[in-house]
Design a protein around this motif. Structure first.
Motif, PDB file in Angstrom:
ATOM      1  N   LEU A  11       1.671  10.353  -9.534  1.00  0.00           N
ATOM      2  CA  LEU A  11       0.668  10.223 -10.598  1.00  0.00           C
ATOM      3  C   LEU A  11       1.147   9.349 -11.755  1.00  0.00           C
ATOM      4  CD1 LEU A  11      -1.048  13.716 -10.625  1.00  0.00           C
ATOM      5  CD2 LEU A  11      -1.978  11.539  -9.879  1.00  0.00           C
ATOM      6  N   ILE A  23       0.754   6.807  -6.738  1.00  0.00           N
ATOM      7  CA  ILE A  23      -0.268   7.840  -6.616  1.00  0.00           C
ATOM      8  C   ILE A  23       0.359   9.220  -6.454  1.00  0.00           C
ATOM      9  CG2 ILE A  23      -2.236   8.630  -5.249  1.00  0.00           C
ATOM     10  CD1 ILE A  23      -2.806   6.090  -6.763  1.00  0.00           C
ATOM     11  N   VAL A  31      -6.699   3.589  -8.179  1.00  0.00           N
ATOM     12  CA  VAL A  31      -6.522   4.252  -9.468  1.00  0.00           C
ATOM     13  C   VAL A  31      -7.857   4.384 -10.191  1.00  0.00           C
ATOM     14  CG1 VAL A  31      -5.434   4.103 -11.722  1.00  0.00           C
ATOM     15  CG2 VAL A  31      -4.135   3.486  -9.686  1.00  0.00           C
ATOM     16  N   ILE A  56      -6.160  11.119   0.196  1.00  0.00           N
ATOM     17  CA  ILE A  56      -5.788  11.280  -1.211  1.00  0.00           C
ATOM     18  C   ILE A  56      -6.792  12.151  -1.972  1.00  0.00           C
ATOM     19  CG2 ILE A  56      -5.532  10.018  -3.389  1.00  0.00           C
ATOM     20  CD1 ILE A  56      -4.215   7.786  -1.778  1.00  0.00           C
ATOM     21  N   GLU A 109       0.827  -1.207   0.000  1.00  0.00           N
ATOM     22  CA  GLU A 109       0.000   0.000   0.000  1.00  0.00           C
ATOM     23  C   GLU A 109       0.861   1.258   0.000  1.00  0.00           C
ATOM     24  OE1 GLU A 109      -2.521  -0.337   3.436  1.00  0.00           O
ATOM     25  OE2 GLU A 109      -4.304  -0.343   2.172  1.00  0.00           O
ATOM     26  N   SER A 123      -1.357  -2.419  -7.870  1.00  0.00           N
ATOM     27  CA  SER A 123      -2.696  -2.828  -7.459  1.00  0.00           C
ATOM     28  C   SER A 123      -2.997  -4.250  -7.875  1.00  0.00           C
ATOM     29  CB  SER A 123      -3.750  -1.906  -8.079  1.00  0.00           C
ATOM     30  OG  SER A 123      -3.581  -0.593  -7.629  1.00  0.00           O
ATOM     31  N   PRO A 181      -8.896  -5.268  -1.375  1.00  0.00           N
ATOM     32  CA  PRO A 181      -8.221  -4.169  -0.681  1.00  0.00           C
ATOM     33  C   PRO A 181      -8.582  -2.842  -1.359  1.00  0.00           C
ATOM     34  CG  PRO A 181      -6.661  -5.837  -1.472  1.00  0.00           C
ATOM     35  CD  PRO A 181      -7.975  -6.169  -2.059  1.00  0.00           C
ATOM     36  N   ALA A 198       1.117   2.389 -10.769  1.00  0.00           N
ATOM     37  CA  ALA A 198       0.235   2.198  -9.624  1.00  0.00           C
ATOM     38  C   ALA A 198      -0.734   1.046  -9.882  1.00  0.00           C
ATOM     39  CB  ALA A 198      -0.532   3.485  -9.326  1.00  0.00           C
ATOM     40  N   SER A 199      -1.257   0.977 -11.112  1.00  0.00           N
ATOM     41  CA  SER A 199      -2.189  -0.102 -11.444  1.00  0.00           C
ATOM     42  C   SER A 199      -1.505  -1.463 -11.359  1.00  0.00           C
ATOM     43  CB  SER A 199      -2.759   0.093 -12.855  1.00  0.00           C
ATOM     44  OG  SER A 199      -3.429   1.328 -12.928  1.00  0.00           O
ATOM     45  N   LEU A 234      -1.229  -6.599  -5.668  1.00  0.00           N
ATOM     46  CA  LEU A 234      -1.911  -6.599  -4.373  1.00  0.00           C
ATOM     47  C   LEU A 234      -3.194  -7.435  -4.425  1.00  0.00           C
ATOM     48  CD1 LEU A 234      -1.803  -5.324  -1.555  1.00  0.00           C
ATOM     49  CD2 LEU A 234      -2.977  -3.343  -2.465  1.00  0.00           C
ATOM     50  N   LEU A 277       2.551   1.668  -3.328  1.00  0.00           N
ATOM     51  CA  LEU A 277       1.553   2.183  -4.271  1.00  0.00           C
ATOM     52  C   LEU A 277       1.377   3.690  -4.092  1.00  0.00           C
ATOM     53  CD1 LEU A 277      -0.964   1.522  -6.195  1.00  0.00           C
ATOM     54  CD2 LEU A 277      -2.278   1.388  -4.113  1.00  0.00           C
ATOM     55  N   TYR A 278       1.313   4.117  -2.861  1.00  0.00           N
ATOM     56  CA  TYR A 278       1.062   5.526  -2.568  1.00  0.00           C
ATOM     57  C   TYR A 278       2.258   6.393  -2.944  1.00  0.00           C
ATOM     58  CZ  TYR A 278      -0.169   9.702   0.127  1.00  0.00           C
ATOM     59  OH  TYR A 278      -0.448  10.984   0.507  1.00  0.00           O
ATOM     60  N   LEU A 287       0.160   6.445 -12.972  1.00  0.00           N
ATOM     61  CA  LEU A 287      -0.990   5.584 -12.724  1.00  0.00           C
ATOM     62  C   LEU A 287      -0.863   4.207 -13.360  1.00  0.00           C
ATOM     63  CD1 LEU A 287      -3.967   8.088 -12.818  1.00  0.00           C
ATOM     64  CD2 LEU A 287      -2.530   7.386 -10.915  1.00  0.00           C
ATOM     65  N   SER A 300      -7.141  -0.141  -1.466  1.00  0.00           N
ATOM     66  CA  SER A 300      -6.009   0.494  -2.135  1.00  0.00           C
ATOM     67  C   SER A 300      -5.850  -0.034  -3.553  1.00  0.00           C
ATOM     68  CB  SER A 300      -4.735   0.268  -1.330  1.00  0.00           C
ATOM     69  OG  SER A 300      -4.636  -1.077  -0.929  1.00  0.00           O
ATOM     70  N   ALA A 301      -6.299  -1.281  -3.800  1.00  0.00           N
ATOM     71  CA  ALA A 301      -6.143  -1.853  -5.128  1.00  0.00           C
ATOM     72  C   ALA A 301      -7.085  -1.199  -6.139  1.00  0.00           C
ATOM     73  CB  ALA A 301      -6.376  -3.362  -5.088  1.00  0.00           C
TER      74      ALA A 301
END
Lengths: 281, 263
Positions: free
Chosen positions: A248, A245, B113, B205, A237, A257, B107, A253-254, A260, A240-241, A250, B109-110
């Protein structure tokens, strides 16, 4: 058909969850920085980038370690406490008191933990000084920081397990317990061979709910250590942040995710299977 | 055994209540003090934190929580009633329930986006409405989960009688299901408020303007600001943020023991 109209709001919403997952998976195959421009297909690049980053591998390990230890400790202690609670009176009051940690916002627990663990200006510092020693800086040491966070999670969420398991124990028929007692079951044999097996579905449910929920640890880690010292408490997490995030990025980040999601499925799939089995019976 | 179990129970209760008790005591410390008990107790921390806008933040949390609860109830009520009572098969009911269990477990957080892009597209970043919509990720599956189980329990006799009398599904929904699911609605509203109240990741966020901070986010900022070691200030804020959810202890204690398998 009117029944479909009435059913539709929730069904559409559940559909949107699926769309959100598909969107995330698709975006993870793209280079997409909001400031730069629209998504551009790049195949597995984001995943290559992730798995060549040692911090990411570390984050994977930290996440799995945290989830497994926290959930197992909470379940083990919670089951023991629920079993103790079963033999006492005035349970109603106890249940109310044990609900409180679940109601209190996690930030309050963070404030509490920072105050307790602060080795210079914390609540325990003067006590330790009185006895002539210094409390160690648990949060500032890469070897202990993660365990300090596990400790806080156990402190806050063990009562939740106690409550869920306790509800399961109340469903055990008293006649079974009387019969076992006549047959000579006492102490641990009563607990391990008679009572707890009969509450196994509640215990499993508690374990899975804790496993699933332990992935949502962001606030405690972020406000206690920011993932440090070094990357010793950086969970997925946090990765990811800070890497996706905040910057940016993304697409990346995806991809985080998706990883995860993949890991959490190890706890989610058996849980959903158990739910379906409970209801079909 | 009896003695061992009362030791265990005492220990459990102490650990459950003492963190809050410590924070309450710390909130009455004087500025710069750190050893308990506060001597003499002072309300300086509370005065300071009111200045820093905790009142507005608490209102913001309540507003977002109520909005999120209203959305979830409005969506989950008709759906759970229709799926449980309007002639769908048990197989379909279990499938919806399993899908609900799945979405409830993801989750949050997943999905960050996807939610971020959706809110950005709708121009709802940095707004309470947008945050309440984002919170449907948390609250809607839980609402469906609780309400499906309750709708399943609605008496088939009453349903059948109303049907024989010629009441349409919509009429039966309003006159039978909605009153019968009063307790479920209450439980969903309470659990949503509690969840939203403590949530930090999405709120941190999606909200940028300090005047729109929820209580959790404001405290998070205080903790990582110059006030981070002013125990009286951050404790006072924590105490004020902890009281509203604790007031719902009665409803929550009942609902919590039923949310594991839904049955």
């Amino acid at each position: 058909m009117i029944r479909w109209v009435l059913a539709s709001p929730g069904l559409i919403a559940l559909g949107l969850f699926i769309v959100g997952i598909i969107y995330t998976v698709a975006l993870s195959l793209h280079y997409y920085k909001v400031a730069v421009g629209p998504p551009k297909f790049v195949g597995w690049d984001n995943y290559f980038q992730l798995f060549s980053d040692p911090t990411f591998s570390k984050a994977l390990a930290v996440t799995v370690t945290f989830v497994a230890t926290a959930a197992l400790l909470e379940t083990a202690i919670g089951v023991a406490l629920a079993y103790g609670l079963m033999w006492t009176r005035r349970r109603g009051v106890y249940v109310g008191l044990l609900t409180i940690p679940y109601l209190v916002p996690s930030v309050t627990y963070v404030v509490f933990w920072r105050y307790m663990l602060d080795y210079r200006r914390g609540a325990l510092a003067p006590v330790a000084e009185f006895f002539g020693f210094r409390i160690p800086d648990f949060l500032g040491n890469p070897d202990t920081a993660l365990w300090a966070i596990v400790g806080l999670d156990v402190l806050q969420l063990t009562p939740f397990v106690t409550l869920v398991v306790f509800a399961g124990l109340l469903a055990v028929p008293p006649e079974v317990i009387s019969a076992a007692r006549i047959d000579g079951a006492r102490g641990f044999s009563m607990a391990l061979r008679v009572v707890l097996p009969l509450a196994s579905s509640a215990i499993l449910a508690a374990l899975f709910l804790r496993l699933i929920d332990a992935f949502r640890i962001f606030v405690k880690v972020w406000l206690l250590t920011r993932g440090g010292p070094g990357d010793s408490t950086t969970t997925l997490e946090l990765y990811l942040y800070t890497r996706g995030i905040y910057t940016l990025d993304l697409g990346l980040a995806s991809a985080v995710s998706v990883v995860l999601l993949g890991i959490s499925m190890a706890a989610i799939v058996p849980y959903v299977y158990l739910v379906a089995k409970t209801w079909r019976a | 055994m009896a003695r061992l179990s009362s030791v265990a129970v005492t220990l459990a209760l102490l650990t459950a209540v003492s963190p809050l008790a410590v924070v309450v005591m710390a909130s009455f410390l004087n500025a710069g003090q750190y050893s308990l008990p506060p001597n003499p107790p002072s309300v300086e921390g509370y005065a300071k934190v009111l200045d820093l806008g905790i009142g507005q933040a608490l209102l913001n949390s309540a507003l977002v929580g109520l909005l999120a609860a209203a959305f979830s109830v409005a969506v989950a009520l008709p759906t759970s009633y229709a799926v449980a009572k309007l002639g769908f098969t048990l197989r379909f009911f279990v499938a919806v329930l399993a899908l609900t269990a799945l979405t409830r477990s993801l989750p949050p957080s997943a999905l960050l986006v996807a939610v971020y892009e959706t809110l950005r597209g709708m121009g709802l970043l940095d707004s309470h409405l947008g945050l309440a919509l984002a919170y449907q990720i948390y609250s809607l599956p839980m609402a469906l989960w609780i309400m499906l189980a309750f709708a399943y329990e609605i008496s088939p006799e009453v349903e059948a009688a109303a049907r024989v009398d010629g009441a349409s599904p919509v009429k039966r929904f309003f006159y039978i299901a909605v009153p019968a699911m009063r307790n479920a609605t209450l439980a969903v509203a309470a659990l949503t408020l509690i969840e939203v109240w403590g949530e930090y990741l999405y709120a941190a966020i999606f909200i940028n303007a300090p005047s729109k901070y929820t209580a959790s986010v404001l405290i998070g900022h205080l903790v990582s600001s110059e006030y981070g070691f002013d125990w009286n200030v951050i404790s006072a804020a924590s105490v004020m943020a902890s009281i509203p959810p604790i007031l719902m202890v009665g409803i929550a204690a009942q609902a919590m023991t039923k949310i594991h398998f839904g049955k």
